[in-house]
Structure formats: C-alpha cells, structure tokens
Design a protein around this motif. Structure first.
Motif, PDB file in Angstrom:
ATOM      1  N   LEU A  44      26.770 -32.174-133.829  1.00 27.28           N
ATOM      2  CA  LEU A  44      28.053 -32.587-134.768  1.00 27.28           C
ATOM      3  C   LEU A  44      29.127 -32.962-134.388  1.00 27.28           C
ATOM      4  O   LEU A  44      29.437 -33.050-132.561  1.00 27.28           O
ATOM      5  CB  LEU A  44      28.620 -30.809-135.352  1.00 27.28           C
ATOM      6  CG  LEU A  44      30.251 -31.032-134.913  1.00 27.28           C
ATOM      7  CD1 LEU A  44      30.080 -31.856-136.969  1.00 27.28           C
ATOM      8  CD2 LEU A  44      30.508 -29.658-135.346  1.00 27.28           C
ATOM      9  N   CYS A  45      29.442 -34.280-134.641  1.00 28.10           N
ATOM     10  CA  CYS A  45      30.547 -34.683-134.079  1.00 28.10           C
ATOM     11  C   CYS A  45      31.964 -34.913-135.005  1.00 28.10           C
ATOM     12  O   CYS A  45      32.318 -34.697-135.574  1.00 28.10           O
ATOM     13  CB  CYS A  45      30.422 -36.590-133.911  1.00 28.10           C
ATOM     14  SG  CYS A  45      32.085 -38.071-133.303  1.00 28.10           S
ATOM     15  N   LEU A  46      33.237 -34.292-133.867  1.00 27.02           N
ATOM     16  CA  LEU A  46      34.480 -34.113-134.166  1.00 27.02           C
ATOM     17  C   LEU A  46      35.518 -35.506-133.245  1.00 27.02           C
ATOM     18  O   LEU A  46      35.195 -35.574-132.179  1.00 27.02           O
ATOM     19  CB  LEU A  46      35.237 -32.887-133.394  1.00 27.02           C
ATOM     20  CG  LEU A  46      34.171 -31.293-134.221  1.00 27.02           C
ATOM     21  CD1 LEU A  46      34.904 -30.646-133.344  1.00 27.02           C
ATOM     22  CD2 LEU A  46      33.592 -31.329-135.184  1.00 27.02           C
ATOM     23  N   VAL A  47      36.478 -36.240-134.474  1.00 26.16           N
ATOM     24  CA  VAL A  47      36.960 -36.900-133.762  1.00 26.16           C
ATOM     25  C   VAL A  47      38.520 -36.555-134.698  1.00 26.16           C
ATOM     26  O   VAL A  47      39.080 -36.057-135.686  1.00 26.16           O
ATOM     27  CB  VAL A  47      36.809 -38.232-135.119  1.00 26.16           C
ATOM     28  CG1 VAL A  47      37.012 -39.392-134.348  1.00 26.16           C
ATOM     29  CG2 VAL A  47      35.776 -38.478-134.440  1.00 26.16           C
ATOM     30  N   THR A  48      38.861 -36.302-133.604  1.00 26.77           N
ATOM     31  CA  THR A  48      40.761 -36.373-133.728  1.00 26.77           C
ATOM     32  C   THR A  48      41.106 -37.997-134.173  1.00 26.77           C
ATOM     33  O   THR A  48      41.661 -38.647-133.723  1.00 26.77           O
ATOM     34  CB  THR A  48      41.060 -36.198-132.347  1.00 26.77           C
ATOM     35  OG1 THR A  48      41.066 -36.867-131.002  1.00 26.77           O
ATOM     36  CG2 THR A  48      41.104 -34.898-131.580  1.00 26.77           C
ATOM     37  N   PRO A  49      43.045 -37.918-134.542  1.00 25.91           N
ATOM     38  CA  PRO A  49      43.728 -38.429-135.209  1.00 25.91           C
ATOM     39  C   PRO A  49      43.753 -39.694-134.229  1.00 25.91           C
ATOM     40  O   PRO A  49      43.557 -40.864-134.554  1.00 25.91           O
ATOM     41  CB  PRO A  49      44.940 -38.430-135.698  1.00 25.91           C
ATOM     42  CG  PRO A  49      44.511 -36.428-135.263  1.00 25.91           C
ATOM     43  CD  PRO A  49      43.242 -35.748-135.389  1.00 25.91           C
ATOM     44  N   ASP A  50      43.908 -39.354-132.845  1.00 26.63           N
ATOM     45  CA  ASP A  50      43.665 -40.241-131.757  1.00 26.63           C
ATOM     46  C   ASP A  50      42.465 -41.211-131.287  1.00 26.63           C
ATOM     47  O   ASP A  50      42.245 -42.221-130.739  1.00 26.63           O
ATOM     48  CB  ASP A  50      45.118 -39.901-130.582  1.00 26.63           C
ATOM     49  CG  ASP A  50      43.697 -39.094-129.754  1.00 26.63           C
ATOM     50  OD1 ASP A  50      42.888 -38.788-130.729  1.00 26.63           O
ATOM     51  OD2 ASP A  50      44.471 -38.126-128.513  1.00 26.63           O
ATOM     52  N   GLY A  51      41.477 -40.542-131.950  1.00 25.34           N
ATOM     53  CA  GLY A  51      39.829 -41.469-131.821  1.00 25.34           C
ATOM     54  C   GLY A  51      38.945 -40.317-130.634  1.00 25.34           C
ATOM     55  O   GLY A  51      38.509 -41.157-130.332  1.00 25.34           O
ATOM     56  N   GLU A  52      39.627 -39.944-129.953  1.00 23.54           N
ATOM     57  CA  GLU A  52      39.154 -38.961-129.532  1.00 23.54           C
ATOM     58  C   GLU A  52      38.181 -38.121-129.715  1.00 23.54           C
ATOM     59  O   GLU A  52      37.971 -38.044-130.546  1.00 23.54           O
ATOM     60  CB  GLU A  52      40.250 -37.730-128.131  1.00 23.54           C
ATOM     61  CG  GLU A  52      39.306 -37.247-127.802  1.00 23.54           C
ATOM     62  CD  GLU A  52      39.214 -38.201-126.332  1.00 23.54           C
ATOM     63  OE1 GLU A  52      38.277 -37.415-125.385  1.00 23.54           O
ATOM     64  OE2 GLU A  52      39.821 -38.961-126.316  1.00 23.54           O
ATOM     65  N   ARG A  53      36.681 -38.126-128.911  1.00 19.73           N
ATOM     66  CA  ARG A  53      35.585 -37.420-130.125  1.00 19.73           C
ATOM     67  C   ARG A  53      34.741 -36.748-128.790  1.00 19.73           C
ATOM     68  O   ARG A  53      34.429 -36.828-127.898  1.00 19.73           O
ATOM     69  CB  ARG A  53      33.855 -38.733-129.675  1.00 19.73           C
ATOM     70  CG  ARG A  53      34.856 -39.990-130.609  1.00 19.73           C
ATOM     71  CD  ARG A  53      33.738 -40.984-130.720  1.00 19.73           C
ATOM     72  NE  ARG A  53      33.628 -40.989-129.673  1.00 19.73           N
ATOM     73  CZ  ARG A  53      32.021 -42.294-129.235  1.00 19.73           C
ATOM     74  NH1 ARG A  53      31.637 -42.681-130.185  1.00 19.73           N
ATOM     75  NH2 ARG A  53      32.186 -42.870-127.729  1.00 19.73           N
ATOM     76  N   THR A  54      34.244 -35.855-129.942  1.00 23.32           N
ATOM     77  CA  THR A  54      33.799 -34.668-128.846  1.00 23.32           C
ATOM     78  C   THR A  54      32.187 -34.146-129.770  1.00 23.32           C
ATOM     79  O   THR A  54      32.583 -34.230-130.777  1.00 23.32           O
ATOM     80  CB  THR A  54      34.869 -33.274-129.227  1.00 23.32           C
ATOM     81  OG1 THR A  54      36.060 -33.112-127.919  1.00 23.32           O
ATOM     82  CG2 THR A  54      33.612 -31.833-128.935  1.00 23.32           C
ATOM     83  N   PHE A  55      31.552 -33.504-129.155  1.00 26.64           N
ATOM     84  CA  PHE A  55      30.361 -33.841-129.770  1.00 26.64           C
ATOM     85  C   PHE A  55      29.180 -31.945-129.644  1.00 26.64           C
ATOM     86  O   PHE A  55      29.317 -32.015-128.112  1.00 26.64           O
ATOM     87  CB  PHE A  55      29.047 -34.689-129.248  1.00 26.64           C
ATOM     88  CG  PHE A  55      29.414 -35.520-128.922  1.00 26.64           C
ATOM     89  CD1 PHE A  55      29.179 -37.102-130.848  1.00 26.64           C
ATOM     90  CD2 PHE A  55      29.939 -37.042-128.715  1.00 26.64           C
ATOM     91  CE1 PHE A  55      29.494 -38.062-130.836  1.00 26.64           C
ATOM     92  CE2 PHE A  55      31.047 -38.212-129.007  1.00 26.64           C
ATOM     93  CZ  PHE A  55      30.167 -38.559-129.820  1.00 26.64           C
TER      94      PHE A  55
END
Length: 106
Positions: A44-55
């Motif tokens: 699962l890839c979560l992307v914040t509005p500023d483009g930071e990604r967390t998997f």
C-alpha cells in the motif's frame, strides 16, 4: 525475454497479476504458494499532498518463497532469459533468495 520471479498466492489477486503479465507478454516465473489459501502479498503506497511516500507491506505468499523454488522456476524457463524482475521486498527477504536461486540454477 523478460519474466517476473516471485511467489503469488492462490487468491484472486494472483490472477490479476498473471493477467497483467499476459497482457504485456511477460513470462510468469512465480511459484504458486501451496498449502491452502495463501494470499498474494500487497503493498500500500500512501502519498501526501507534498509528494512524500510511505509504504506498508504485507508479504503474504512472498514469505513462503525459497531459493529452491526460485531455482526450479529459473531452470524451467531455460537459458533464454534476458531479464528477470524481482520485487524489492523479495530482495529484502532473509537469505538473499534471488541471488541464491540464480546461482543454483546456473
């Protein structure tokens, strides 16, 4: 020739992956995890509005992959393999599976 090497479960997600491989004319070297209802791993890839990604990763069938199963898949494919793709999480699994499986398949 190019192939995906890994381990898929016995669920509908595995069929989606295999369908995508076929649609792109890619070979399927994925070992099917045996022994009941094993689910295909997920990321699962979560992307914040500023483009930071967390998997977030759930290994599923990937956790059952062994160097021996990988060797069998590579040997069955033969010497005509030009490119093999391993998902990064398989590469991070204990035992360095892709390296061991390819070394044994030589």
């Amino acid at each position: 020739r190019a192939a995906l090497c890994g381990s898929l479960g016995s669920d509908s997600a595995a069929e989606v992956v295999r369908g995508g491989l076929r649609a792109r004319s890619l070979e399927d070297l994925c070992a099917v995890a045996l022994g009941g209802e094993v689910e295909t791993g997920e990321v699962l890839c979560l992307v914040t509005p500023d483009g930071e990604r967390t998997f977030a990763y759930r290994p599923g069938a990937s956790a059952a992959l062994t160097a021996g199963a990988l060797k069998e898949a590579l040997v069955a494919f033969g010497a005509t393999l030009d490119f093999a793709y391993f998902d990064v999480y398989t590469l991070l699994c204990p035992g360095r599976l892709p390296e061991e499986g390819m070394r044994e398949a030589r």
